[in-house]
Design an enzyme around this catalytic site. Structure first.
Site, PDB file in Angstrom:
ATOM      1  N   CYS A  87      64.162  -1.133 -24.369  1.00 52.24           N
ATOM      2  CA  CYS A  87      63.533   0.206 -24.817  1.00 52.24           C
ATOM      3  C   CYS A  87      64.334   0.500 -26.114  1.00 52.24           C
ATOM      4  O   CYS A  87      64.045   0.178 -27.217  1.00 52.24           O
ATOM      5  CB  CYS A  87      63.684   1.081 -23.647  1.00 52.24           C
ATOM      6  SG  CYS A  87      62.432   2.502 -24.024  1.00 52.24           S
ATOM      7  N   HIS A 142      61.161  -1.409 -19.410  1.00 51.69           N
ATOM      8  CA  HIS A 142      62.276  -1.454 -18.721  1.00 51.69           C
ATOM      9  C   HIS A 142      62.283  -2.403 -17.415  1.00 51.69           C
ATOM     10  O   HIS A 142      61.853  -1.900 -16.373  1.00 51.69           O
ATOM     11  CB  HIS A 142      62.680   0.060 -18.108  1.00 51.69           C
ATOM     12  CG  HIS A 142      63.292   0.935 -19.207  1.00 51.69           C
ATOM     13  ND1 HIS A 142      64.513   1.140 -19.153  1.00 51.69           N
ATOM     14  CD2 HIS A 142      62.829   1.900 -20.107  1.00 51.69           C
ATOM     15  CE1 HIS A 142      64.678   2.058 -20.111  1.00 51.69           C
ATOM     16  NE2 HIS A 142      63.728   2.457 -20.800  1.00 51.69           N
ATOM     17  N   GLU A 173      64.445  -3.366 -15.561  1.00 53.16           N
ATOM     18  CA  GLU A 173      65.274  -3.010 -14.394  1.00 53.16           C
ATOM     19  C   GLU A 173      64.611  -1.917 -13.549  1.00 53.16           C
ATOM     20  O   GLU A 173      65.212  -1.537 -12.436  1.00 53.16           O
ATOM     21  CB  GLU A 173      66.708  -2.286 -14.758  1.00 53.16           C
ATOM     22  CG  GLU A 173      66.744  -1.105 -15.580  1.00 53.16           C
ATOM     23  CD  GLU A 173      66.250  -1.078 -16.927  1.00 53.16           C
ATOM     24  OE1 GLU A 173      66.542   0.157 -17.403  1.00 53.16           O
ATOM     25  OE2 GLU A 173      65.556  -1.844 -17.390  1.00 53.16           O
TER      26      GLU A 173
END
Length: 232
Positions: A123, A214, A216
């Protein structure tokens, strides 16, 4: 947290466990009337899932030590870059750091590259890398065209590392209102969104990779495993 990270690294050395070590640049915010360094827990959870040791970086000293210990680095998400760095005027919707976080990130990138270590940007990380290589950003994307906190499709570039991982397309999340405008020097596009926003890049000859989403925060995204296993 820095001391804890070093302890766990030394612990793995003593036990003979050759886990890879990944440097993560911490973010600084003013919370509870004081400045604090932090990393989002999902990123640490991903490190645990893929059996890598996180090494947390908050200053020049920890960065210097990391360059002798880390197999690769993650530039995590965060606030907007100041428009100064890509020669534009501050936008009313820009949310930037009160501290020189941008300067520290660029300092880290410069030294990591000099050490020939792999980098993965997430990001804000992809935006940092693009600006570092003299690219520019869209300061405020239309949320009607590119909605925040929504899921959308990315389309991979033929023969790119993204196509290796995802085939032709993949569903990702979106947490940003800025994105790459003019691509930086020696960077190549590896995936774009439905509205033709650049979603993934890599450097043409350095081990530098980055995505606008993202991974994660997704239930499963193999891209971090790819970075840990094949790049680092």
């Amino acid at each position: 947290m820095y001391i804890i990270t070093v302890f766990y690294f030394m612990h793995t050395l003593i036990l003979g466990d050759h886990m890879k070590t990944i440097g993560i640049i911490l973010r600084q915010e003013y919370l509870d009337k004081q400045y604090k360094w932090f990393v989002n827990k999902p990123l640490l959870d991903i490190c645990q899932t893929w059996h890598v040791t996180p090494f947390l970086i908050c200053d020049a000293s920890s960065l210097k030590l990391s360059l002798t210990l880390c197999d690769g680095y993650i530039l995590p998400g965060g606030y907007d870059l100041h428009a100064f760095y890509y020669h534009q005027t501050h936008h009313d919707l820009d949310l930037t750091y009160q501290t020189p976080m941008d300067h520290f990130d660029f300092y880290c990138i410069q030294h990591i590259i000099a050490a020939k270590k792999p980098i993965f940007g997430i990001c804000r990380g992809i935006q940092l890398l693009n600006v570092f290589f003299k690219g520019t950003l869209y300061q405020n994307l239309s949320t009607k065209i590119h909605p925040k906190q929504a899921t959308h499709t990315i389309y991979t570039t033929p023969h790119s590392f993204c196509e290796t991982i995802y085939s032709s397309c993949y569903q990702v999340n979106s947490y940003h209102h800025q994105a790459i405008h003019l691509l930086g020097e020696n960077l190549e596009i590896c995936a774009v969104s439905e509205d033709n926003i650049i979603e993934a890049i890599k450097h043409t000859y350095l081990p530098i990779y980055a995505v606008q989403w993202h991974p994660e925060l997704m239930d499963y995204d193999p891209i971090l495993s790819y970075f840990f296993d094949y790049i680092c």
